[in-house]
Design a protein around this motif. Structure first.
Motif, PDB file in Angstrom:
ATOM      1  N   GLU A 265       0.999  -1.324   0.087  1.00 10.71           N
ATOM      2  CA  GLU A 265       0.161   0.031   0.068  1.00 10.71           C
ATOM      3  C   GLU A 265       0.883   1.088   0.130  1.00 10.71           C
ATOM      4  O   GLU A 265       0.700   2.339  -0.603  1.00 10.71           O
ATOM      5  N   CYS A 266       1.797   1.350   0.818  1.00 11.50           N
ATOM      6  CA  CYS A 266       2.937   2.259   0.553  1.00 11.50           C
ATOM      7  C   CYS A 266       3.715   2.617  -0.551  1.00 11.50           C
ATOM      8  O   CYS A 266       3.701   3.736  -1.077  1.00 11.50           O
ATOM      9  N   VAL A 267       3.956   1.565  -1.427  1.00  9.54           N
ATOM     10  CA  VAL A 267       4.465   1.544  -2.753  1.00  9.54           C
ATOM     11  C   VAL A 267       3.663   2.151  -3.366  1.00  9.54           C
ATOM     12  O   VAL A 267       3.878   3.047  -4.631  1.00  9.54           O
ATOM     13  N   ARG A 268       2.312   1.559  -3.427  1.00  8.95           N
ATOM     14  CA  ARG A 268       1.182   2.238  -4.374  1.00  8.95           C
ATOM     15  C   ARG A 268       0.957   3.580  -4.499  1.00  8.95           C
ATOM     16  O   ARG A 268       0.854   4.625  -5.198  1.00  8.95           O
ATOM     17  N   ALA A 269       1.070   4.069  -3.047  1.00  4.67           N
ATOM     18  CA  ALA A 269       0.602   5.591  -2.623  1.00  4.67           C
ATOM     19  C   ALA A 269       1.773   6.492  -2.976  1.00  4.67           C
ATOM     20  O   ALA A 269       1.591   7.232  -3.667  1.00  4.67           O
ATOM     21  N   TYR A 270       3.079   5.972  -2.975  1.00  9.55           N
ATOM     22  CA  TYR A 270       4.424   6.805  -3.299  1.00  9.55           C
ATOM     23  C   TYR A 270       4.444   6.859  -4.875  1.00  9.55           C
ATOM     24  O   TYR A 270       4.900   7.976  -5.247  1.00  9.55           O
ATOM     25  N   LYS A 271       4.056   5.839  -5.559  1.00  8.05           N
ATOM     26  CA  LYS A 271       3.993   6.007  -6.886  1.00  8.05           C
ATOM     27  C   LYS A 271       3.033   6.947  -7.517  1.00  8.05           C
ATOM     28  O   LYS A 271       3.325   7.670  -8.330  1.00  8.05           O
ATOM     29  N   GLN A 272       2.026   6.900  -6.935  1.00  8.80           N
ATOM     30  CA  GLN A 272       0.938   7.865  -7.204  1.00  8.80           C
ATOM     31  C   GLN A 272       1.270   9.452  -6.979  1.00  8.80           C
ATOM     32  O   GLN A 272       1.126  10.109  -7.800  1.00  8.80           O
ATOM     33  N   ALA A 273       1.908   9.302  -5.849  1.00 14.24           N
ATOM     34  CA  ALA A 273       2.307  10.641  -5.531  1.00 14.24           C
ATOM     35  C   ALA A 273       3.326  11.185  -6.569  1.00 14.24           C
ATOM     36  O   ALA A 273       3.087  12.544  -6.907  1.00 14.24           O
ATOM     37  N   HIS A 274       4.347  10.445  -6.949  1.00 11.38           N
ATOM     38  CA  HIS A 274       5.138  10.798  -7.849  1.00 11.38           C
ATOM     39  C   HIS A 274       4.670  11.237  -9.366  1.00 11.38           C
ATOM     40  O   HIS A 274       4.947  12.083 -10.159  1.00 11.38           O
ATOM     41  N   LEU A 275       3.623  10.416  -9.587  1.00  9.53           N
ATOM     42  CA  LEU A 275       2.898  10.840 -10.999  1.00  9.53           C
ATOM     43  C   LEU A 275       2.033  12.012 -10.903  1.00  9.53           C
ATOM     44  O   LEU A 275       2.070  12.541 -11.695  1.00  9.53           O
ATOM     45  N   LEU A 276       1.479  12.232  -9.696  1.00  3.98           N
ATOM     46  CA  LEU A 276       0.908  13.669  -9.502  1.00  3.98           C
ATOM     47  C   LEU A 276       1.658  14.628  -9.445  1.00  3.98           C
ATOM     48  O   LEU A 276       1.285  15.644 -10.032  1.00  3.98           O
ATOM     49  N   MET A 277       2.840  14.532  -8.814  1.00  7.14           N
ATOM     50  CA  MET A 277       3.769  15.769  -8.808  1.00  7.14           C
ATOM     51  C   MET A 277       4.564  15.938  -9.989  1.00  7.14           C
ATOM     52  O   MET A 277       4.894  17.135 -10.388  1.00  7.14           O
ATOM     53  N   PHE A 278       5.103  14.945 -10.629  1.00  9.75           N
ATOM     54  CA  PHE A 278       6.143  14.931 -11.695  1.00  9.75           C
ATOM     55  C   PHE A 278       5.708  14.534 -13.071  1.00  9.75           C
ATOM     56  O   PHE A 278       6.379  14.432 -13.891  1.00  9.75           O
TER      57      PHE A 278
END
Length: 507
Positions: A391-404
């Motif tokens: 769940e942490c891996v999914r959330a941080y990948k999505q955060a990077h997509l949203l930011m960068f």
């Protein structure tokens, strides 16, 4: 009425999920037969690859053939693992959902139906579309069987090569102490160094590859080979940035910017020079370096290995450049799986294996992150911990997509700042600002990334601080550290890209 609706919905879900699992092994005998053939040919390939890896093979043609066979093995194992683990997980979910259907809420039933759809998503990743599954499987098996049919001469010549003495370690211990997936490249460099040059000119081998693909590790690994050290009187190393226009070293005695890695007075006068550059080297600097090396070895035999991320060095070589790239997804999965499960067989933990495949996708191309995360998973071999990690891996990948608008792995490869997730502590993320590579003799930070992720080690420093990410167990035994600070990502309103649009670069 509610009971009747629940019964109807339950029957539909049960039928649908049963179809998902049975289509692999029951209701499609053609696919079942293909999978049996795939298992059979993979078993035979395993035997040949294991035997070849236990021998010191030097023939370049045999090494290329072995590389093709190994890549096919990784691909086949990846497909079998995906189908087997997903089918076992679906069967388990069908059993649980059938017994608890009337007690579950609509939200839980929705969650279950999504789990069933994940099998289709995995097939789409493997085969493009579900309708192509049989054709792709058949094509894969045919290719592997054709490869095996042409291995008779390979097996015959294999017996003539000496065995490599090894201690009976577990697979994950072997992989943790060797350079994985670079056997062909290793023999290519060894062949360049040990074989006499066709002419008396200075021999040059360019090695080209992206950042952190393993160029330096490959060269160091080869240069520690006993036959290489016996063959050269001196091995010199010029790290990136040391060869400036005004600072070219005098090889006759003033080792200003170069580091002497090895000296052997018993050997004939032959130099091996290792040069690392980021992009290109100044033409005058390169000409002087070659001139000095030639003047020290008038009888010839000296050699240069030059590594770079740019194709600009191709013309400097006297032999074909060696190109390195990140491992393919199937080979990387084999590596991650072996490290994460340790001595436990993944077939015994299909629920964990499905999660591991998705976690591995988030770290491909980053061996530091792979060793770190796989080690944490291996130390906590339970479904709850692995689910939290996923769940942490999914959330941080999505955060990077949203930011960068970019997958985190691509961001890491560009050496840009990246956010990393945490399992414990007050903050869910921390920012990795810079990456460092330290020699084994240099002092390392007391704080480790392992402790930061797990929320251990007490209160962390304010502002930017240093932390130890990983200690490599293979030459040159670098310590990998990071500069980081406790900072959560600041998400802004922008275009949202789907995760699979970025992940297609990794499949």
């Amino acid at each position: 009425m509610d009971i009747l609706v629940s019964a109807i919905v339950g029957d539909l879900i049960s039928r649908s999920a049963s179809f998902v699992t049975s289509k692999y092994f029951q209701q499609q005998p053609d696919i079942n037969k293909i999978l049996q053939r795939l298992q059979s040919v993979l078993l035979r390939i395993d035997i040949i690859v294991e035997e070849a890896e236990a021998r010191h093979v030097t023939n370049q043609g045999m090494l290329r053939q072995l590389k093709i066979l190994r890549q096919g093995m990784y691909r086949g194992r990846y497909v079998l693992d995906s189908l087997r683990f997903q089918a076992a997980l679906d069967e388990e979910e069908v059993s649980h959902s059938s017994s608890a259907l009337c007690k579950t809420s609509p939200a839980k039933r929705l969650c279950f139906s999504r789990a069933g759809s994940s099998s289709s998503n995995r097939e789409a990743l493997l085969f493009g579309t579900n309708s192509n599954m049989r054709e792709e499987l058949q094509r894969m098996v045919n290719t592997l069987e054709d490869d095996m049919a042409g291995m008779k001469e390979f097996i015959f010549f294999l017996e003539s090569y000496p065995r490599i003495l090894r201690q009976p370690y577990g697979t994950y211990l072997v992989l943790d102490n060797c350079m994985f997936g670079r056997q062909t490249e290793r023999e290519r460099v060894l062949n360049f160094l040990l074989c006499p040059s066709a002419t008396s000119d200075l021999a040059v081998l360019p090695i080209i590859g992206p950042r952190r693909v393993g160029k330096s590790t490959l060269v160091e690994y080869v240069c520690r080979h006993e036959s290489v050290r016996d063959g050269f009187s001196m091995i010199m190393f010029f790290p990136e940035g040391s060869l400036k226009d005004e600072g070219v070293v005098d090889l006759k005695g003033n080792y200003i910017n170069g580091l002497v890695r090895h000296q052997n007075s018993a050997s004939q006068t032959r130099l091996l020079i290792i040069v690392e550059i980021a992009e290109d080297i100044n033409e005058g600097t390169w000409r002087r370096l070659k001139s000095l090396a030639t003047s020290m070895t008038p009888c010839g035999g000296s050699k240069i290995i030059i590594t770079s991320r740019s194709d600009k060095i191709v013309n400097l070589g006297t032999t074909e450049a060696l190109r390195m790239d990140y491992l393919p997804e199937e080979a990387y999965w084999h590596f991650f799986k072996s490290l994460a499960f340790g001595s436990t067989h993944p077939d015994e933990q299909p629920k964990l294996a499905v999660m591991a495949m998705e976690i591995a996708l988030g770290f491909r191309g980053c061996f530091t992150g792979t060793h770190l995360i796989a080690g944490i998973l291996r130390d906590n071999l339970n479904a709850r911990f692995w689910r939290t990690t996923l769940e942490c891996v999914r959330a941080y990948k999505q955060a990077h997509l949203l930011m960068f608008d970019q997958h985190s792995c691509l961001h890491f490869r560009e050496d840009a700042p990246v956010y990393c997730w945490r399992l414990g502590g007050s903050s869910k993320y921390f920012l990795i600002c810079k990456h460092h590579q330290l020699d084994s003799s240099e002092e390392v930070p007391k704080i480790t990334v392992h402790d930061i992720i797990l929320g251990r080690g007490g209160t962390l420093p304010q502002g930017e601080f240093e932390a130890l990410a990983w200690r490599s167990r293979i030459p040159p035994y670098y310590n990998y550290t990071i500069s980081c600070k406790m900072q959560s990502p600041q998400l802004t309103v922008g275009s949202k890209k789907r995760v699979h649009e970025e992940e297609k670069h990794f499949i």
